[in-house]
Every structure is written in structure tokens, then in C-alpha cells.
Scaffold this motif. Structure first.
Motif, PDB file in Angstrom:
ATOM      1  N   ARG A 151       2.268  11.065   0.013  1.00 53.10           N
ATOM      2  CA  ARG A 151       3.609  11.284   0.549  1.00 53.10           C
ATOM      3  C   ARG A 151       4.704  10.780  -0.382  1.00 53.10           C
ATOM      4  NH1 ARG A 151       3.825  11.497   6.415  1.00 53.10           N
ATOM      5  NH2 ARG A 151       5.682  10.213   6.233  1.00 53.10           N
ATOM      6  N   MET A 181       1.269  -0.620  -7.638  1.00 48.28           N
ATOM      7  CA  MET A 181       1.443  -2.030  -7.988  1.00 48.28           C
ATOM      8  C   MET A 181       1.003  -2.239  -9.430  1.00 48.28           C
ATOM      9  SD  MET A 181       0.091  -4.185  -4.729  1.00 48.28           S
ATOM     10  CE  MET A 181       0.795  -5.776  -5.088  1.00 48.28           C
ATOM     11  N   CYS A 233      12.631   2.651   0.600  1.00 46.22           N
ATOM     12  CA  CYS A 233      11.880   3.898   0.361  1.00 46.22           C
ATOM     13  C   CYS A 233      12.326   4.965   1.344  1.00 46.22           C
ATOM     14  CB  CYS A 233      10.379   3.654   0.520  1.00 46.22           C
ATOM     15  SG  CYS A 233       9.457   5.216   0.434  1.00 46.22           S
ATOM     16  N   PRO A 234      12.940   6.045   0.851  1.00 45.35           N
ATOM     17  CA  PRO A 234      13.460   7.055   1.766  1.00 45.35           C
ATOM     18  C   PRO A 234      12.363   7.721   2.582  1.00 45.35           C
ATOM     19  CG  PRO A 234      14.355   7.362  -0.446  1.00 45.35           C
ATOM     20  CD  PRO A 234      13.239   6.374  -0.557  1.00 45.35           C
ATOM     21  N   ASP A 235      11.144   7.752   2.051  1.00 47.46           N
ATOM     22  CA  ASP A 235      10.087   8.483   2.734  1.00 47.46           C
ATOM     23  C   ASP A 235       9.160   7.584   3.539  1.00 47.46           C
ATOM     24  OD1 ASP A 235      10.162  11.525   1.874  1.00 47.46           O
ATOM     25  OD2 ASP A 235      10.920  10.305   0.218  1.00 47.46           O
ATOM     26  N   GLY A 236       9.458   6.293   3.555  1.00 46.88           N
ATOM     27  CA  GLY A 236       8.676   5.374   4.384  1.00 46.88           C
ATOM     28  C   GLY A 236       7.210   5.364   4.009  1.00 46.88           C
ATOM     29  N   ILE A 244       5.692   3.139   1.967  1.00 50.96           N
ATOM     30  CA  ILE A 244       5.165   1.837   1.527  1.00 50.96           C
ATOM     31  C   ILE A 244       4.929   0.933   2.734  1.00 50.96           C
ATOM     32  CG2 ILE A 244       5.576  -0.211   0.100  1.00 50.96           C
ATOM     33  CD1 ILE A 244       7.400   1.538  -1.666  1.00 50.96           C
ATOM     34  N   TYR A 287       4.015  14.671  -8.086  1.00 49.73           N
ATOM     35  CA  TYR A 287       4.903  13.531  -8.341  1.00 49.73           C
ATOM     36  C   TYR A 287       4.147  12.366  -8.966  1.00 49.73           C
ATOM     37  CZ  TYR A 287       8.228  15.812  -5.165  1.00 49.73           C
ATOM     38  OH  TYR A 287       9.086  16.681  -4.567  1.00 49.73           O
ATOM     39  N   CYS A 332      10.529   8.910  -6.511  1.00 47.75           N
ATOM     40  CA  CYS A 332      11.972   8.827  -6.756  1.00 47.75           C
ATOM     41  C   CYS A 332      12.366   7.573  -7.535  1.00 47.75           C
ATOM     42  CB  CYS A 332      12.758   8.900  -5.463  1.00 47.75           C
ATOM     43  SG  CYS A 332      12.649   7.425  -4.429  1.00 47.75           S
ATOM     44  N   GLU A 333      11.469   6.567  -7.536  1.00 52.35           N
ATOM     45  CA  GLU A 333      11.660   5.330  -8.312  1.00 52.35           C
ATOM     46  C   GLU A 333      12.714   4.376  -7.729  1.00 52.35           C
ATOM     47  OE1 GLU A 333      11.926   5.843 -12.561  1.00 52.35           O
ATOM     48  OE2 GLU A 333      10.773   7.715 -12.508  1.00 52.35           O
ATOM     49  N   VAL A 334      13.221   4.669  -6.561  1.00 49.94           N
ATOM     50  CA  VAL A 334      14.221   3.767  -5.976  1.00 49.94           C
ATOM     51  C   VAL A 334      13.596   2.398  -5.706  1.00 49.94           C
ATOM     52  CG1 VAL A 334      15.729   3.387  -3.980  1.00 49.94           C
ATOM     53  CG2 VAL A 334      15.594   5.646  -5.030  1.00 49.94           C
ATOM     54  N   PRO A 385      17.362  10.340  -9.019  1.00 48.56           N
ATOM     55  CA  PRO A 385      17.732   9.510  -7.871  1.00 48.56           C
ATOM     56  C   PRO A 385      18.381   8.191  -8.284  1.00 48.56           C
ATOM     57  CG  PRO A 385      15.578  10.483  -7.519  1.00 48.56           C
ATOM     58  CD  PRO A 385      15.983  10.843  -8.925  1.00 48.56           C
ATOM     59  N   ARG A 407      15.012   6.535   9.393  1.00 54.81           N
ATOM     60  CA  ARG A 407      14.082   5.464   9.744  1.00 54.81           C
ATOM     61  C   ARG A 407      14.812   4.271  10.346  1.00 54.81           C
ATOM     62  NH1 ARG A 407      12.262   2.100   6.052  1.00 54.81           N
ATOM     63  NH2 ARG A 407      12.950   3.541   4.437  1.00 54.81           N
ATOM     64  N   LYS A 444       7.241  10.607  -3.302  1.00 50.30           N
ATOM     65  CA  LYS A 444       7.905  11.661  -4.069  1.00 50.30           C
ATOM     66  C   LYS A 444       8.355  11.175  -5.450  1.00 50.30           C
ATOM     67  CE  LYS A 444       9.511  14.134   0.042  1.00 50.30           C
ATOM     68  NZ  LYS A 444      10.634  14.185   0.993  1.00 50.30           N
ATOM     69  N   LEU A 466       8.838  14.330   5.097  1.00 53.74           N
ATOM     70  CA  LEU A 466      10.273  14.627   5.144  1.00 53.74           C
ATOM     71  C   LEU A 466      10.602  15.778   4.191  1.00 53.74           C
ATOM     72  CD1 LEU A 466      11.581  10.956   5.077  1.00 53.74           C
ATOM     73  CD2 LEU A 466      11.657  12.503   7.025  1.00 53.74           C
ATOM     74  N   LYS A 526       1.363  16.811  -4.909  1.00 53.43           N
ATOM     75  CA  LYS A 526       2.641  17.534  -4.959  1.00 53.43           C
ATOM     76  C   LYS A 526       3.215  17.532  -6.377  1.00 53.43           C
ATOM     77  CE  LYS A 526       3.593  18.376  -0.470  1.00 53.43           C
ATOM     78  NZ  LYS A 526       3.436  17.247   0.453  1.00 53.43           N
ATOM     79  N   THR A 556      15.820   7.296   4.674  1.00 48.37           N
ATOM     80  CA  THR A 556      16.055   5.880   4.975  1.00 48.37           C
ATOM     81  C   THR A 556      16.905   5.752   6.247  1.00 48.37           C
ATOM     82  OG1 THR A 556      16.151   5.606   2.588  1.00 48.37           O
ATOM     83  CG2 THR A 556      16.795   3.714   3.944  1.00 48.37           C
ATOM     84  N   VAL A 573       0.871  -1.168   0.000  1.00 52.20           N
ATOM     85  CA  VAL A 573       0.000   0.000   0.000  1.00 52.20           C
ATOM     86  C   VAL A 573       0.914   1.225   0.000  1.00 52.20           C
ATOM     87  CG1 VAL A 573      -1.743   1.291   1.263  1.00 52.20           C
ATOM     88  CG2 VAL A 573      -1.808  -1.213   1.242  1.00 52.20           C
TER      89      VAL A 573
END
Lengths: 181, 76, 259, 360
Positions: B14, B46, B62-65, B67, B41, B18-20, C230, C37, B16, C24, B39, C34, B9
């Protein structure tokens, strides 16, 4: 009563600690005191001087340009402080190493062979106590018993065994002071 | 035979974009939406829901947490 | 079918409550989030929530206290190790960490870094190295690579003129007060897992009062500063940063790792 | 009555720090105040009370250690002399912004630059006008005796915690290096963890489950909120100005002229007014004890009673500006002071009064 004193000599002669013992003696007889050293580079190797004030009243300026009494222990200090003694004041000096003796006629001048007496007693470190004894004879503003109490307060516990030696040095100073003029 | 099925989910607002997470997924579940969020983005979603094994790789990189991962043992 | 899976009893991963819900402030794809966290995950796992005090620096992570849900103090640029020293000396049983970037820790704060480590303060220092000043807009940092472009080295870092990049982590590892020194990254799931282990070891050392600083460097991207996407920036990091800043343990349990 | 000791001003500050229950001292040596950290180290306060004493790698590190410990709810202090205080200004500004209590001691020496190690009062502006960046003040206490050096440590902590502000004890080498009789107080225990939680609920000592996390910061990127914070600080300074002015008046009742002087200059001026009395000149002394807040109301009232005011400071004329603001042009105000580490004598003060005010 207020006594404003300058004690001046070489670093290492025990000038500052003599002043401190005198100040502590004042506290022991419930007087107000201040002890103000000249500090900084001149303390190292050069001249050292300390202004001590003992008074029945709150001490105002700890920094003074004229004094009731000067205790002078080297030539540089003689040159610097002889003129700062108030008329009618007192000068005590050790003639050892003095090339120009005091010239003032409006003050009372005493001398003490402090270095010589200390050497005779076999301990040059008690030089300042000999001078203190001479001072106390000249200006009996504090009682000897209070000086001994002051010594106890200002010396760390481990040096208390040296108090009798200091006391005898003070007494030698008292006995050996000479009035010059 | 029991099979592990997963699902993610994405907190769409939130994310962004980034596709990481896309490259971190071993089964190529994740795609980037054509739409944008509030924003601006393109958010992760899924794209191939059936392929998800609930490994959590996407969530932990995920840098922004954003997921959250679920996983269930399915008995078919 | 998805509905069947997405049920509380099937939860496999959710970000820790020790991260606040504040969005963030970092750029998309930035490693800071990351790393934040992971640190909060570790503090939660160690059940140290009530005993942790963090020190946030100046730099991109100046607002770290908005995101980490523990007691936090913001420090002047470079001074976090001194601030942490003040806190830790007064509260020796609490967990104290600093979170610092390369400009903060390796330039303006070099003296505080070296002396706090040399005194062996029992704290955790997390050091994020992205080779650039991110917050102020991509200027050259002490860690900027040779020939790497930045806004203050627009033709690339000229080592003859600007000096070589500072390997502060290798440098501080030589100090007796450094107990654990490691260099990690967070660009892949495997690296994230290793970094988390390293951070956990660092905090465990502090709990066990191992007597010394536990220092975790994380080599990270700065895709905005490097002017890449990124994903590209992570690839560039692997190709360019890692050869100069090799990953792995440098000092473990007070002993330098021999390779 | 407590025990009487003969102590240097610097030693008195250090002994007081231990006895009032200071949790930590962080410092860096600089003449003429190194006796403070030397005394503390020699006294082993960690054995006496558990107090932490640490020699930092620089003044910058020291003030930031203070910032950290103060943010964590502890009673903490540092000391330095002029160039070192300049280095600490950034940290002091942070503490004023983050509203942290702490006690600072500046044993002033002559400047500018490396200057001299001899006494001076040239840091008045730096102390009372803010000092570092941003709009802030700190409470400034100016002791004039070794006893006050001792007593003001506790006073400073009381004010620092009451108002959540750094408090500065502003002194110089005369008071720092001189010895006088000091009555020392009984040892007070350091605050327990429970007392810290009660007295500093805002501090960072670990987020408890039943409260939001505590954040110590001076940063707010939202300008509207930052302006509100500045207004809040200004209200606090106004309250301090209303409630915390301290001063001493000597022979002011029927004085024709007034000296205004603080710290060592006040001691010298006290002798000067005695010398004036011998000459038949009636001179009073108003000694500000707090330099911020400044006793402007009292000086303004004195301006209605005297013919002229001389500000006596060991600097080029700093406090005189605050006296001029307070007097509002009612009577002539002049400055007298020596600089560069030279201490004026009582006689010089009398001469200056005669030339600049009485004859002027």
C-alpha cells in the motif's frame, strides 16, 4: 343548480374576500364550489377579479369566459365583463365612479350604492359586504344563515367580533339594491 | 538503564513511496527501497532499525496510513 | 530483536478501523489521506462512530465514502453544506460533517457555504485548500496564488484579469454563524498533531451544540497539480502558501482572534 | 368524514404535508407557488408535529437539502415553479440515481426563460422524459382539483418510498391558486426513529455496529456496474408502468371523439364535452392522472372506438407526442393549446375539436 359568477373591481375593494365568503357559504349548504382569482401583477393596485362557481354538481372548468352573473365595481371591469354575461343573466354594479352605465338589454341590471352606504355606516371596509348583501337579494342561491357560517369559517378567530357588523352591512345591501332594467 | 526501542512495519503493497515519512523521522531510520512493490513504487523501509525510538512521527504523517509502530522499554 | 518489539502489546500506532482497507485513490504524498485519517481518529476517540454522517463532495475526495467507514452521502459539486443542512435539521443529535476542497467550497459552492454558515448550522466543515483543481487536472481554483501556474493560467494567475485569490476562510469568519474557524496543515508530525486537536475541537463543539459552524481549513499540497515531488511540494507550500494563507486560529468560541 | 375547508391548491398541498407526517420541507419562494412555504411558516409545523420548514438560499440549495434529508431516511418535500424546477433538475437527477424518495411539487408557469407567472403546462416534457441529465424517470401525478392536490401528497409519499424514487406533483397556477372544498384527513404522526430504521434500512442515520456503513451516491466509476445500475433503474420503471397507471374516463362509453387532457386542462375540457353534448356531439374525456406512467394502453384501446383524438394542453404540443405513440396511427390525433400563460376557454376547445378533428 349551477351559478357562475364573476366579481370584478379594484384591488383593495375586497373582491377576493367577498368571493371567498360566498364560496364558503356554498360549502355550508353542502354544495360544490370553486373560487378562481386572476392573479399576478394586476392584483397589485390594478383590477382584481374572481370567478366563483356554486353548484349542486361537481364543478368542471373553474375558468370561464361567460357568466350567469357579474358583480362589477369599477369602469374597467364594466368594459371588460358586461359583454360576458349570458343572455338572461344578471349584472349588479356600484354606480360610484362608473362613467358608462350598462347598455345590454338582454340581461337584468341592478345597482347598489355600496361605497355610499358603507361610508354612511362609518366603515368603508364593509363595502364588499354591502355588495354581497345586494347580490344575495338579487340571486338568493345561498341562505343568509349559511353566509354567516361562511364568514365565521373564512375570518380568523380574532376578527369574529366583527361578524355582527358584517351581518348588518349585508342586510343594508339587501335593503338598498335597486333594479335598473 | 531502561531504553525505549521502536520498530515500524510498512504495509509494502500500500506504500506509494512519497517519502514524506523520511523527513519526518528524527533519527533517520527510514530509507526508500531499491526494489519496487506491485504498483511500481519504491517503498519505505527501516534502513537503520537500531535508531528507531517508536515516536510514531512517520506513521502520523503517512497519508496512506501504511505504517504501524511498536515500541518497547528495553532493559539492557 | 525486532521480533521482540513487534508484538501486539507493544503497539504504539496503527491506523484506525474507521478507515477502510481500501487503497486511497489519492496521489502519493497527498494530504487528503492524512486528513481523512485524523477525522476518523477523532470520531473514534469521541466514540461517535454510530452517530456520524459524512458528506463527500465532488473533487479528488469524491470517493471519500470509500475510505471513511461511517454512513456517508455523496453531494453534487458545491452542495455539501446544503446536503448537510438537510441531514442535520432532521437529525439534530447526530454528528454531521462535510469534507470539501477549494473548488467545491469556494467557487461553485460559495453560496451554500456562506448561507449554511450564516444560518449557524451546527455542523463541521473540513476545507482542504491546495490552491488548485486537482481532480480535473490542475486548473486554476479561486484559491490559486497570484502568478501561480495552472493548466488554465499557464502563464501564472494574472490578478488583473483573473481576480485575486479568495480568502474564503477569513471571509466566513466574519459571519455570526461561524463559531470556530481555524487554518492548519498536515505536512509535519507537529502540524498533524495540531490539526487533529483542531478537528477534535470542531466535533466537540458540535456535540456540545455550541450553535454555529466549526470550520477547519487545512492547507495542503497538490504535488501532481503543482508538478513537484511530494517533498518539494510541501516545501513550496511552506514558502508560498503559508505567507498568503497564514496558519492558526481565526475565530475561537465565537470570538475573532486578535493578533 | 373529515373536516371540510375552503382552500387554495397551494395551501392544500402544504396542509397535507403537515398532516401526513412530513419531516421536512425545504423551499425557495417563486410565484405562483409561494403560498406553500408561506402557509407552512404561518402554521408553525414545528409546534404541530416537529416538522422542519426552512427557506433555503436558492432552489439549488433547497433540492440539495431535500437530497440530504431524503438520504437520511426522512419524509421530505420541496416545491417550486418552472424556472426553479429547472434549477433543481441536477439534484433531482442525483436523487433518481441514488434512488431516494421525495415529493416534489411544480406549479407550472409559462416559459421559456423567465416567461410569465401565469398558468401553463409547458413543463410536461421536462417532467415525464427525465428532466435532468442521465436515463431516469420519476412518477408524475397531475391533480385536477384542490382535493387531489391534498390527497396526492400522501399518494406521492407512498409511491416514493415503495419504489425509492422522487415523485412529482405536476400542477399549475389554476389549480394552485383556485379555492375549492377540501376534506382534510386526520393528523398522522411522523415516523419514529425505529420506524425510519425499519422502513429505510439503506439510509444514512449513523452506522450501527451490526451493519456495514450505508452510502448514498449516484456515482460509480466502474462502467460495467454503472450499466447494471441503469438496468436496475429501467426494471423499476417497467414495474411502475405495469402497476401504477392512473387515469379517469368521463363519458367515454359511447363517445365518437376523445379529448385527452390532464390537470386544469382536463377541468376545462370537461366543460367542453358538456358544451358538445348540448350540440349533439358525443365526446369523451380521458384524463391521465399519472403522466409517467402514461395510460398508453387505455388510449390505444380508445383509439379503436373513436374517430379522432384531440390532445388539450396549455403548451405547444407535448403530451400529444405520447398520445401519438399510444395510438399507433389508428385514428387522427391533433393538438390544441394556448401558451404564454393564456388559459384556453371551454368554447375554444369545442371550436378546435370541430375544426381539427370533426371537420378535418
Amino acid at each position: 343548480m349551477t351559478e357562475e359568477i364573476i366579481i370584478a373591481g379594484f384591488g383593495g375593494q375586497g373582491v377576493l374576500s367577498m368571493g371567498k365568503i360566498l364560496a364558503y357559504s356554498g360549502i355550508m349548504q353542502d354544495q360544490e364550489v370553486s373560487w378562481m382569482p386572476s392573479y399576478g401583477p394586476e392584483m397589485r393596485g390594478g383590477t382584481a377579479n374572481v370567478t366563483v362557481i356554486i353548484s349542486d354538481e361537481r364543478v368542471s372548468s373553474p375558468v370561464l369566459t361567460e357568466f350567469d352573473t357579474a358583480v362589477i365595481l369599477n369602469q374597467q371591469s364594466m368594459d371588460k365583463f358586461e359583454s360576458t354575461i349570458k343572455p338572461g343573466g344578471y349584472l349588479l354594479y356600484d354606480p360610484n365612479g362608473i362613467s358608462r352605465h350598462p347598455e345590454r338589454k338582454d340581461i337584468k341590471v341592478f345597482k347598489i350604492e355600496g361605497a355610499k352606504i358603507a361610508a354612511d355606516l362609518g366603515n368603508t371596509k364593509i363595502f364588499n359586504m354591502v355588495v354581497l348583501g345586494a347580490y344575495l337579494k338579487m340571486r338568493p342561491i345561498v341562505k343568509l344563515e349559511n353566509v354567516i357560517l361562511g364568514l365565521k369559517k373564512s375570518l380568523p378567530e380574532r376578527y369574529h367580533k366583527l361578524i355582527p357588523l358584517n351581518e348588518s352591512a349585508i342586510k343594508s345591501g339587501m335593503e338598498s339594491i335597486e333594479e335598473v332594467a | 538503564m531502561a531504553k525505549i526501542k521502536g520498530a515500524i512495519v510498512v504495509d509494502v503493497e500500500r506504500c506509494k513511496g512519497c517519502e514524506v515519512c523520511v523527513g519526518a523521522c528524527p533519527t533517520n531510520v527510514i530509507g526508500m527501497a531499491d526494489n519496487v512493490n506491485g504498483k511500481g513504487y519504491h517503498f519505505a523501509y527501516m534502513a537503520d532499525a537500531d535508531a528507531c525510538i517508536g515516536c510514531t512521527n512517520c506513521a502520523i504523517v503517512c497519508p496512506d496510513g501504511v505504517i504501524t509502530v511498536y515500541k518497547k522499554k528495553m532493559t539492557a | 530483536m525486532l521480533k521482540e518489539i513487534i508484538q501486539p502489546e507493544n503497539l504504539a500506532y496503527k491506523k484506525t478501523e474507521l478507515m477502510t482497507d481500501t487503497v486511497l485513490s489519492y496521489c502519493p504524498g497527498c494530504g487528503h489521506g492524512t486528513i481523512h485519517r485524523l477525522m476518523m481518529d477523532v470520531i473514534e476517540e469521541l466514540d461517535a462512530w454510530e452517530d456520524t454522517i459524512g458528506v463527500a463532495p465532488v473533487g479528488c475526495s469524491v470517493l471519500a465514502y470509500e475510505f471513511m467507514n461511517v454512513d456517508m452521502q455523496q453531494a453534487a459539486h458545491g452542495r455539501a453544506p446544503a446536503v448537510a443542512t438537510g441531514i442535520k435539521r432532521c437529525w439534530p443529535d447526530k454528528l454531521v460533517f462535510t469534507y470539501q476542497g477549494d473548488g467545491d467550497l469556494a467557487a461553485i459552492g460559495t453560496a451554500e457555504t456562506i448561507h449554511a454558515i450564516n444560518r449557524g448550522e451546527n455542523i463541521v466543515i473540513v476545507f482542504v485548500n491546495n490552491g488548485i483543481y486537482g481532480m480535473t487536472g490542475g486548473q486554476m481554483a479561486p484559491t490559486t496564488l497570484p502568478n501561480m501556474k495552472s493548466s488554465t493560467s499557464p502563464y501564472g494567475r494574472d490578478v488583473d484579469m483573473m481576480g485575486a485569490p479568495l480568502k474564503i476562510t477569513e471571509l466566513i469568519s466574519q459571519l455570526p454563524g461561524a463559531y470556530y474557524v481555524t487554518r492548519q496543515a498536515v505536512h509535519t508530525p507537529a502540524h498533524v498533531r495540531k490539526t487533529k486537536k483542531a478537528i477534535k475541537k470542531a466535533f466537540q463543539n458540535q456535540i456540545d451544540k455550541k450553535g454555529g459552524v466549526s470550520f477547519v481549513e487545512v492547507v495542503s499540497n497538490c504535488n501532481s497539480g503543482w508538478k513537484m515531488t511530494p517533498v518539494q511540494s510541501n516545501e513550496w507550500m511552506v514558502d508560498n502558501m503559508f505567507p498568503f494563507y497564514p496558519l492558526g486560529d481565526i475565530k475561537v468560541d465565537g470570538e475573532l482572534v486578535t493578533k | 368524514m373529515g373536516e371540510l375547508k375552503l382552500m387554495k391548491g397551494n395551501e392544500a398541498v402544504a396542509e397535507a404535508a403537515i398532516r401526513v407526517g412530513t419531516d421536512a420541507y425545504f423551499g425557495y419562494p417563486i410565484t405562483p407557488q409561494s403560498e406553500i412555504i408561506e402557509y407552512l411558516m404561518a402554521e408553525k409545523p414545528h409546534e404541530r408535529t416537529g416538522m422542519v420548514v426552512l427557506q433555503a438560499e436558492s432552489e439549488v440549495a433547497a433540492i440539495n437539502m431535500v437530497y440530504g434529508a431524503a438520504g437520511a431516511g426522512k419524509k421530505v418535500m420541496t416545491s417550486s415553479s418552472s424556472p426553479g424546477i429547472s434549477l433543481k433538475q441536477e439534484g433531482i437527477s442525483y436523487m433518481a440515481g441514488a434512488e431516494l424518495p421525495c415529493v416534489l411539487v411544480n406549479v407550472v408557469r409559462g416559459g421559456p426563460g423567465l416567461g410569465t407567472i401565469q398558468p401553463s403546462q409547458a413543463d410536461y416534457f421536462q417532467s415525464v422524459k427525465g428532466g435532468g441529465h442521465g436515463d431516469y424517470k420519476m412518477i408524475v401525478l397531475a391533480p385536477a382539483s384542490v382535493q387531489e392536490m391534498y390527497d396526492f401528497v400522501e399518494t406521492s409519499y407512498d409511491l416514493a418510498f415503495q419504489y425509492r424514487t422522487p415523485v412529482l406533483i405536476l400542477t399549475d397556477g389554476v389549480i394552485g391558486q383556485m379555492m375549492e372544498k377540501v376534506e382534510v384527513s386526520e393528523q398522522k404522526p411522523r415516523w419514529t426513529d425505529e420506524e425510519i430504521a425499519k422502513n429505510t434500512p439503506w439510509a444514512t442515520f449513523g452506522k450501527k455496529k451490526d451493519r456495514e456503513r450505508n452510502i448514498i451516491t449516484s456515482l460509480d466509476l466502474d462502467s460495467a456496474r454503472m450499466e447494471q445500475h441503469n438496468h436496475h433503474l429501467m426494471r423499476k420503471y417497467e414495474e411502475i408502468k405495469e402497476k401504477e397507471v392512473r387515469f379517469e374516463k368521463i363519458n367515454c362509453e359511447d363517445a365518437d371523439y376523445l379529448l385527452v387532457a390532464y390537470g386544469s386542462s382536463a377541468r376545462i375540457s370537461q366543460k367542453a364535452i358538456d358544451l358538445c353534448a348540448e350540440k349533439g356531439i358525443k365526446v369523451g374525456l380521458l384524463r391521465p392522472i399519472t403522466l409517467f406512467p402514461f395510460p398508453e394502453k387505455e388510449i390505444n384501446e380508445m383509439a379503436d372506438k373513436v374517430k379522432g383524438i384531440l390532445s388539450v394542453e396549455m403548451n405547444a404540443g407535448q403530451m400529444v407526442e405520447d398520445i401519438l405513440l399510444a395510438v399507433k396511427g389508428k385514428v387522427p390525433v391533433e393538438h390544441f393549446g394556448r401558451m404564454g400563460g393564456i388559459i384556453h376557454s371551454p368554447q375554444e376547445v369545442v371550436e378546435a375539436l370541430e375544426q381539427k378533428i370533426i371537420g378535418g
